[in-house]
Each structure stands twice: as structure tokens, then as C-alpha cells.
Scaffold this motif. Structure first.
Motif, PDB file in Angstrom:
ATOM      1  N   ALA A   1       0.835  -1.207   0.000  1.00  0.00           N
ATOM      2  CA  ALA A   1       0.000   0.000   0.000  1.00  0.00           C
ATOM      3  C   ALA A   1       0.865   1.250   0.000  1.00  0.00           C
ATOM      4  N   LYS A   2       0.365   2.292  -0.647  1.00  0.00           N
ATOM      5  CA  LYS A   2       1.060   3.589  -0.707  1.00  0.00           C
ATOM      6  C   LYS A   2       0.245   4.583   0.122  1.00  0.00           C
ATOM      7  N   SER A   3       0.429   4.514   1.447  1.00  0.00           N
ATOM      8  CA  SER A   3      -0.441   5.254   2.361  1.00  0.00           C
ATOM      9  C   SER A   3       0.302   6.161   3.321  1.00  0.00           C
ATOM     10  N   TRP A   4       1.621   6.252   3.191  1.00  0.00           N
ATOM     11  CA  TRP A   4       2.415   6.937   4.198  1.00  0.00           C
ATOM     12  C   TRP A   4       3.248   8.073   3.607  1.00  0.00           C
ATOM     13  N   PHE A   5       3.317   9.163   4.351  1.00  0.00           N
ATOM     14  CA  PHE A   5       4.337  10.175   4.123  1.00  0.00           C
ATOM     15  C   PHE A   5       5.500   9.858   5.062  1.00  0.00           C
ATOM     16  N   VAL A   6       6.698   9.791   4.539  1.00  0.00           N
ATOM     17  CA  VAL A   6       7.869   9.506   5.356  1.00  0.00           C
ATOM     18  C   VAL A   6       8.709  10.769   5.456  1.00  0.00           C
ATOM     19  N   ILE A   7       8.867  11.257   6.684  1.00  0.00           N
ATOM     20  CA  ILE A   7       9.685  12.437   6.953  1.00  0.00           C
ATOM     21  C   ILE A   7      10.995  11.948   7.540  1.00  0.00           C
ATOM     22  N   GLN A   8      12.070  12.197   6.835  1.00  0.00           N
ATOM     23  CA  GLN A   8      13.378  11.609   7.171  1.00  0.00           C
ATOM     24  C   GLN A   8      13.220  10.084   7.124  1.00  0.00           C
ATOM     25  N   GLU A   9      13.666   9.359   8.136  1.00  0.00           N
ATOM     26  CA  GLU A   9      13.525   7.908   8.132  1.00  0.00           C
ATOM     27  C   GLU A   9      12.763   7.384   9.348  1.00  0.00           C
ATOM     28  N   LYS A  10      12.649   8.191  10.380  1.00  0.00           N
ATOM     29  CA  LYS A  10      12.067   7.708  11.625  1.00  0.00           C
ATOM     30  C   LYS A  10      10.653   8.204  11.874  1.00  0.00           C
ATOM     31  N   ILE A  11      10.196   9.185  11.104  1.00  0.00           N
ATOM     32  CA  ILE A  11       8.865   9.748  11.310  1.00  0.00           C
ATOM     33  C   ILE A  11       8.002   9.467  10.096  1.00  0.00           C
ATOM     34  N   SER A  12       6.857   8.804  10.327  1.00  0.00           N
ATOM     35  CA  SER A  12       5.915   8.490   9.255  1.00  0.00           C
ATOM     36  C   SER A  12       4.529   8.975   9.650  1.00  0.00           C
ATOM     37  N   ILE A  13       3.789   9.450   8.676  1.00  0.00           N
ATOM     38  CA  ILE A  13       2.421   9.930   8.908  1.00  0.00           C
ATOM     39  C   ILE A  13       1.501   9.241   7.911  1.00  0.00           C
ATOM     40  N   GLN A  14       0.411   8.678   8.414  1.00  0.00           N
ATOM     41  CA  GLN A  14      -0.577   8.026   7.561  1.00  0.00           C
ATOM     42  C   GLN A  14      -1.844   8.888   7.526  1.00  0.00           C
ATOM     43  N   PRO A  15      -2.033   9.684   6.475  1.00  0.00           N
ATOM     44  CA  PRO A  15      -3.177  10.606   6.422  1.00  0.00           C
ATOM     45  C   PRO A  15      -4.535   9.913   6.522  1.00  0.00           C
ATOM     46  N   SER A  16      -4.651   8.683   6.024  1.00  0.00           N
ATOM     47  CA  SER A  16      -5.939   8.000   6.043  1.00  0.00           C
ATOM     48  C   SER A  16      -6.436   7.756   7.460  1.00  0.00           C
ATOM     49  N   GLU A  17      -5.526   7.639   8.445  1.00  0.00           N
ATOM     50  CA  GLU A  17      -5.965   7.475   9.829  1.00  0.00           C
ATOM     51  C   GLU A  17      -6.704   8.728  10.306  1.00  0.00           C
ATOM     52  N   PHE A  18      -6.174   9.893  10.000  1.00  0.00           N
ATOM     53  CA  PHE A  18      -6.817  11.136  10.420  1.00  0.00           C
ATOM     54  C   PHE A  18      -8.075  11.408   9.593  1.00  0.00           C
ATOM     55  N   MET A  19      -8.101  10.872   8.373  1.00  0.00           N
ATOM     56  CA  MET A  19      -9.284  11.044   7.536  1.00  0.00           C
ATOM     57  C   MET A  19     -10.499  10.372   8.153  1.00  0.00           C
ATOM     58  N   LYS A  20     -10.284   9.335   8.953  1.00  0.00           N
ATOM     59  CA  LYS A  20     -11.405   8.683   9.644  1.00  0.00           C
ATOM     60  C   LYS A  20     -12.108   9.670  10.570  1.00  0.00           C
ATOM     61  N   VAL A  21     -11.330  10.483  11.274  1.00  0.00           N
ATOM     62  CA  VAL A  21     -11.906  11.501  12.162  1.00  0.00           C
ATOM     63  C   VAL A  21     -12.649  12.546  11.339  1.00  0.00           C
ATOM     64  N   PHE A  22     -12.004  13.027  10.274  1.00  0.00           N
ATOM     65  CA  PHE A  22     -12.629  14.051   9.435  1.00  0.00           C
ATOM     66  C   PHE A  22     -13.915  13.528   8.795  1.00  0.00           C
ATOM     67  N   LEU A  23     -13.916  12.252   8.426  1.00  0.00           N
ATOM     68  CA  LEU A  23     -15.114  11.659   7.817  1.00  0.00           C
ATOM     69  C   LEU A  23     -16.263  11.607   8.822  1.00  0.00           C
ATOM     70  N   ILE A  24     -15.962  11.209  10.052  1.00  0.00           N
ATOM     71  CA  ILE A  24     -17.003  11.181  11.090  1.00  0.00           C
ATOM     72  C   ILE A  24     -17.594  12.574  11.288  1.00  0.00           C
ATOM     73  N   LEU A  25     -16.735  13.579  11.389  1.00  0.00           N
ATOM     74  CA  LEU A  25     -17.209  14.948  11.583  1.00  0.00           C
ATOM     75  C   LEU A  25     -18.069  15.411  10.417  1.00  0.00           C
ATOM     76  N   MET A  26     -17.634  15.123   9.186  1.00  0.00           N
ATOM     77  CA  MET A  26     -18.365  15.590   8.008  1.00  0.00           C
ATOM     78  C   MET A  26     -19.706  14.889   7.860  1.00  0.00           C
TER      79      MET A  26
END
Length: 378
Positions: free
Chosen positions: A95-120
């Protein structure tokens, strides 16, 4: 006769959440992978508790006003992951679901999208209920169309990322809110029946000629089904992870066994197997009961503490989100459900999943932080 007000906060819910965090940290120390996972998880838990504190100070009127901006921002992040080069958004487990900042920090936007979807979705239902009567077929069809459009965009984008598990979670979130939106069951039941027949058809196609499923699934996802149905027969390759998990859970028996077998990625999706192996059926049952306590408290908050429909719907969305995660993760670890890569909330290692889930729980805790009125008080 005097009337006195007193702030109410669901301490039981917070205590159950903190208990899961403690179990997560203890379990990560027992993975044999060193203390790095433990320290990182501790940092994420600390950050998430700070975020929860900030959320509890928020006003739902203002949250509702900015909800469309949150939703739009989430959609842009999902698109960004898809179009970003692999140096920034690499492929992980197909899967192509992650932003990788440097090598030790990763962010998966789809996880936060779950919150935004509930709110919307909650804001869409609340706004519709304020302007139109719910329960009339034309209005219900219009509401269902709006909810479908809101959910379709993030679901479609996560499917393009080849993240079937997250897409499934978003569909469950949308379904849970549709069920409580007041839409007539005369409309809902045909949709549910169609979905059931579609799933049954896919099952039939799998047993008749599984290769045809490659039209809707990729080879990686199809192999997960093979490994689920016959983990022992595929124990040397695609079924190795599940087979090791089943051996670990079985070795735990009633009271646990410290001598487990190695399970790949045990710190993330398969952490329940380590808990069940170390502490047995008793330990696994206590863990599941903690999730039941959290779900029960959230149901109570949605019924008795929510002042407005928007707040109650947020609680329902978080309940559906967390419940499905627990059901799917525990089910796949013990071989009852296919492996989908869905983490166990607040137990699996992971920054994005922990922070996103705590944002959702923080919104529910905010709903619980209401003012109760007491009569005849001193």
C-alpha cells in the motif's frame, strides 16, 4: 429550592483508555525488539493526551463550522500520498499510504481522515435534520445521496492507495451513521440486501475460480485470503504470520506462557497474539473487556450527555470505528477473519493510529464534559 450546576466528566472512560495505554507499553517491552518501540509509543501517548486536553476545551459549534475545512484538508492529504514520489510516500506492505519524513517519522493521512469523515458525516446529517423532516422518502434519498458522496471520495482515494483495510473501516463508519441518521429502513434494507448478495457472490466466485477476483483485488490481497483459509498449508510463505500467531495464542492456554513463538510484526497488527500468549485466555479476556467498557461508556455518553444531534452522531461514528477495529483485529489474529492490516486501537504500536484514535476519543470525552443540574442542593 436551589439549583446547582456541576461539571461531569466520564472518568471511567478515561481510566479504561489509560489502562490500555499501560498494557500497550508493558507488552511492547516484552516483544524482544528492544526499548525503542516502548519509548516511541510513550511519546505518542503523551502527545495524544495533550491533544485530548486541547480538544476537551473546544466548542462543538466552532468544531462544526470548521468541519468542511478539516474534511477538505484530509482529502488533499490523501491525494498528496497518491501523487507523491516514492522517496516521500513509499510502498509498504503493498500500500502507498504513508508520508515519510526523514527515516524515523511516518504519517498516515488516512488514519486522520477517519476523524474528518465522522465529523463531516455528522455535520451533514445534523444540517439535513435542521432543514428537512427525516423519515420522508424523498428527503431520505437526498440525505443518503449526500452521505454517499461524502464517504465515496475518501473511500475511493484509499482504494487507489491499495489500502483495502482502511477503506473498509471508512465504509463501516459511514454505515454506522446511516443506520442512526433516521433514514427509513425501507431504503436501507434493499441496500443492505444488495451488499450481502454481492459479498456472497464474491465468495462463490472465489471457490469457483479465484483468479477472477484479480479483477477487483491484487495478488497480495488474494494471497491473504489463501493464507487465512489454510495457514498451516501455507506456513512456509504467505501463511507464516498467521500460523505463528495461532501457535502463540494456543500456547498461552488459560493463564499464559512466557515461551511463545516469534510472530512477524507482533508490535503492530498482531500484538493481541502476544498478550494472549503471555497472559493466556484470562489476559486476553480482560483486554477485550476493557474495550467493552470503552464502548459501553461511549454509548452512554451519546445517549445521555450529548446536547445536540451533531455531538451524538460523533459518538456513534467513533463507536463504529473502534468496535470494527477491535472485532477485525482480534478476529484476524485468531484466524476467524482474513488479515487486513487493521491495528488494535491504543495497543498496537503506531503514531498515526494512536493519535487519530485519541482525537476521536477526545471528541467523545468532550461530549461527556457537560453540566449536570441538581435540584434541592445545599
Amino acid at each position: 429550592m436551589n439549583e446547582e450546576t456541576q461539571n461531569y466528566f466520564d472518568g471511567y472512560l478515561l481510566l479504561a483508555i489509560l489502562s490500555l495505554m499501560a498494557i500497550s507499553c508493558i507488552t511492547l517491552l516484552q516483544t524482544g525488539l528492544g526499548s525503542s518501540f516502548f519509548m516511541k509509543q510513550l511519546v505518542w501517548f503523551g502527545l495524544s493526551l495533550v491533544v485530548v486536553g486541547v480538544i476537551c476545551l473546544g466548542d462543538f459549534y466552532q468544531i462544526r463550522k470548521v468541519t468542511p475545512y478539516f474534511y477538505g484538508f484530509g482529502i488533499l492529504l490523501l491525494i498528496g500520498v497518491i501523487v507523491a514520489p516514492e522517496s516521500i510516500a513509499p510502498m509498504r506492505n503493498g500500500a502507498k499510504s504513508w508520508f515519510v519524513i526523514q527515516e524515523k517519522i511516518s504519517i498516515q493521512p488516512s488514519e486522520f481522515m477517519k476523524v474528518f469523515l465522522i465529523l463531516m458525516l455528522a455535520a451533514t446529517i445534523a444540517k439535513h435534520a435542521e432543514k428537512r423532516a427525516v423519515g420522508l422518502v424523498p428527503g431520505d434519498l437526498f440525505l443518503l445521496l449526500k452521505l454517499g458522496l461524502v464517504a465515496a471520495l475518501p473511500v475511493g482515494l484509499t482504494l487507489l492507495q491499495n489500502d483495502f483495510g482502511t477503506s473498509l473501516v471508512m465504509l463501516v463508519i459511514a454505515a454506522s451513521l446511516v443506520f442512526v441518521s433516521g433514514i427509513s429502513w425501507k431504503i436501507i434494507m434493499p441496500i443492505v440486501s444488495t451488499a450481502v448478495f454481492a459479498v456472497a457472490g464474491l465468495v462463490g466466485v472465489f471457490f469457483y475460480k479465484a483468479e477472477l477476483l484479480l479483477l477487483v483485488l491484487d495478488e497480495y490481497q488474494l494471497n491473504r485470503i489463501y493464507s487465512w483459509l489454510d495457514p498451516a498449508g501455507n506456513a512456509q510463505d504467505i501463511g507464516y504470520q498467521l500460523q505463528q500467531s495461532l501457535l502463540t495464542v494456543g500456547a498461552g492456554m488459560l493463564f499464559g506462557n512466557e515461551e511463545g513463538v516469534p510472530v512477524p510484526e507482533v508490535e503492530t497488527d498482531f500484538i493481541f497474539s502476544l498478550v494472549a500468549g503471555r497472559y493466556g485466555y484470562i489476559g486476553g479476556s480482560i483486554l477485550v473487556m476493557l474495550y467493552f467498557v470503552i464502548i459501553f461508556r461511549m454509548v452512554k455518553i451519546s445517549i445521555y450527555n450529548a446536547d445536540h444531534l451533531f455531538e451524538s452522531l460523533i459518538c456513534v461514528g467513533v463507536i463504529g470505528w473502534l468496535s470494527f477495529h477491535v472485532f477485525q483485529n482480534v478476529g484476524m489474529v485468531i484466524g476467524l477473519l482474513p488479515i487486513t492490516g487493521i491495528p488494535l486501537p491504543l495497543l498496537s504500536y503506531g503514531g498515526s493510529s494512536v493519535l487519530a484514535m485519541m482525537i476521536g476519543l477526545g471528541l467523545v470525552l468532550n461530549v461527556s464534559l457537560k453540566t449536570k443540574k441538581f435540584m434541592f442542593s445545599d
